[in-house]
Design a protein around this motif. Structure first.
Motif, PDB file in Angstrom:
ATOM      1  N   ILE A 153       0.864  -1.180   0.000  1.00 29.44           N
ATOM      2  CA  ILE A 153       0.000   0.000   0.000  1.00 29.44           C
ATOM      3  C   ILE A 153       0.900   1.229   0.000  1.00 29.44           C
ATOM      4  CG2 ILE A 153      -1.793   1.251   1.262  1.00 29.44           C
ATOM      5  CD1 ILE A 153      -2.565  -1.437   2.550  1.00 29.44           C
ATOM      6  N   LEU A 154       0.634   2.163  -0.912  1.00 29.46           N
ATOM      7  CA  LEU A 154       1.438   3.381  -1.013  1.00 29.46           C
ATOM      8  C   LEU A 154       0.698   4.559  -0.400  1.00 29.46           C
ATOM      9  CD1 LEU A 154       2.901   3.095  -4.635  1.00 29.46           C
ATOM     10  CD2 LEU A 154       3.972   2.440  -2.474  1.00 29.46           C
ATOM     11  N   ILE A 155       1.446   5.409   0.283  1.00 31.17           N
ATOM     12  CA  ILE A 155       0.886   6.614   0.902  1.00 31.17           C
ATOM     13  C   ILE A 155       1.632   7.810   0.341  1.00 31.17           C
ATOM     14  CG2 ILE A 155       0.382   7.797   3.062  1.00 31.17           C
ATOM     15  CD1 ILE A 155       1.349   4.179   3.240  1.00 31.17           C
ATOM     16  N   LYS A 156       0.891   8.713  -0.276  1.00 32.76           N
ATOM     17  CA  LYS A 156       1.471   9.915  -0.866  1.00 32.76           C
ATOM     18  C   LYS A 156       1.139  11.111   0.013  1.00 32.76           C
ATOM     19  CE  LYS A 156       2.826  13.112  -3.858  1.00 32.76           C
ATOM     20  NZ  LYS A 156       4.243  13.439  -4.088  1.00 32.76           N
ATOM     21  N   PHE A 157       2.187  11.734   0.576  1.00 29.98           N
ATOM     22  CA  PHE A 157       2.003  12.938   1.390  1.00 29.98           C
ATOM     23  C   PHE A 157       2.186  14.157   0.489  1.00 29.98           C
ATOM     24  CE2 PHE A 157       3.195   9.685   4.453  1.00 29.98           C
ATOM     25  CZ  PHE A 157       2.286   9.907   5.483  1.00 29.98           C
ATOM     26  N   SER A 209       5.442   3.232   2.119  1.00 32.09           N
ATOM     27  CA  SER A 209       4.798   1.977   1.750  1.00 32.09           C
ATOM     28  C   SER A 209       4.605   1.121   2.991  1.00 32.09           C
ATOM     29  CB  SER A 209       5.632   1.222   0.711  1.00 32.09           C
ATOM     30  OG  SER A 209       6.886   0.856   1.254  1.00 32.09           O
ATOM     31  N   ILE A 210       3.464   0.417   3.055  1.00 34.19           N
ATOM     32  CA  ILE A 210       3.162  -0.479   4.166  1.00 34.19           C
ATOM     33  C   ILE A 210       2.571  -1.763   3.608  1.00 34.19           C
ATOM     34  CG2 ILE A 210       2.827   1.356   5.865  1.00 34.19           C
ATOM     35  CD1 ILE A 210      -0.181   1.117   5.442  1.00 34.19           C
ATOM     36  N   LEU A 211       2.650  -2.824   4.396  1.00 39.24           N
ATOM     37  CA  LEU A 211       2.115  -4.122   3.985  1.00 39.24           C
ATOM     38  C   LEU A 211       0.886  -4.516   4.789  1.00 39.24           C
ATOM     39  CD1 LEU A 211       5.466  -6.115   3.622  1.00 39.24           C
ATOM     40  CD2 LEU A 211       4.139  -4.981   1.831  1.00 39.24           C
TER      41      LEU A 211
END
Length: 309
Positions: A155-159, A194-196
């Motif tokens: 999972i991608l996180i865009k700040f 990124s997280i799993l």
């Protein structure tokens, strides 16, 4: 959206464990925000795949919550792009299996460091969270989270915006799981994490240590009414000086006595040698031979008749 090979991202996850944070207050916050996020759904036929923004508690100004209901089959096949900062890839699985899932989004804003304190680090972004719940009960409270995982792509996180802190330190991603664990990861392309699995994520930078203040020598006269550190230091200095002076005087006395003893010893040895050798006699010629003769007496003998006039 930027595509990253899953093997590359997984290989770059270099987790560095630190002591667990106090998760009791953060878990209580999750329960409150879950309730407020569920209230965002309309009472009559909420739509699937639509983001509903909820109202955060009035005492948590600056935070925001949202809710998204999805079919688990559709989520697994297609994923979901653009759920606030989160891009959810395909292949997501949840445990236990449910027919529909609700993904609750959290943005803690200026409350990030309050509920997720991280000593020695400064937050460049707010802490955002993604938690999964069973969608069977839209009015439920204190619901348990599902175990949501991404076994293929992360999972991608865009700040979108980060605070600027010019101390030369490199920013890192920090991840808080639901069990009190904390881990760090590389920032991707300057603003991606990124997280799993589900949890809370933010970008932080390590605080640079403050330079040590210059030590100012204490003035014994202007010591004021502070502590007794200066007086103790002065006492040690005076005591050391006195002890040094006494030691030097003792050494001088010992040296003088030793010199005198050496001189007296040498004088006694000379006198002893003279006594052992005796007084040498004068040698005089008597005829053809030389014989020792006694020295003349200092007072000539006088006959008794010479005293008679």
């Amino acid at each position: 959206m930027i595509s990253f090979p899953s093997f590359l991202l997984i290989s770059t996850i270099l987790f560095t464990k630190i002591p667990p944070f106090t998760s009791q207050s953060s878990r209580f916050l999750d329960s409150i925000l879950q309730d407020h996020a569920f209230r965002a759904f309309p009472h009559h036929r909420p739509k699937t795949g639509v983001i509903y923004d909820g109202n955060a508690p009035s005492n948590l100004t600056g935070t925001s919550v949202s809710a998204l209901r999805l079919r688990t089959g559709s989520l697994r096949k297609r994923g979901f792009k653009g759920y606030k900062e989160f891009d959810i890839p395909k292949g997501i699985i949840e445990n236990p299996y449910v027919k529909r899932v609700i993904l609750v989004y959290q943005n803690l804003g200026n409350w990030s460091s309050v509920y997720y304190p991280l000593p020695g680090f400064f937050y460049l972004s707010p802490v955002v969270g993604l938690l999964a719940y069973n969608a069977v009960n839209l009015t439920g409270q204190d619901l348990p989270e599902l175990d949501l995982r991404a076994p293929e792509d992360p999972i991608l996180i865009k700040f979108e915006s980060l605070s600027v802190l010019g101390n030369g330190s490199s920013p890192v991603c920090v991840f808080f799981d639901l069990f009190g664990g904390v881990a760090f990861d590389h920032v991707i392309n300057g603003s991606f994490c990124s997280i799993l699995t589900q949890g809370h994520v933010g970008i932080v930078v390590e605080n640079s240590p403050a330079p040590a203040p210059a030590r100012v020598p204490e003035d014994p006269i202007a010591g004021g009414g502070g502590g007794g550190g200066g007086r103790r230091g002065k006492g040690w200095w005076v005591g050391g000086s006195v002890a040094g002076g006494v030691l030097m005087a003792a050494l001088v006395v010992v040296l003088v006595l030793w010199v005198r003893w050496c001189r007296g010893t040498r004088r006694m040895e000379k006198m002893r040698d003279a006594a052992e050798r005796g007084v040498p006699l004068t040698v005089a010629a008597v005829g053809r031979a030389e014989v020792p003769v006694a020295m003349a007496t200092r007072t000539k003998p006088v006959l008794e008749t010479e005293y008679v006039t």
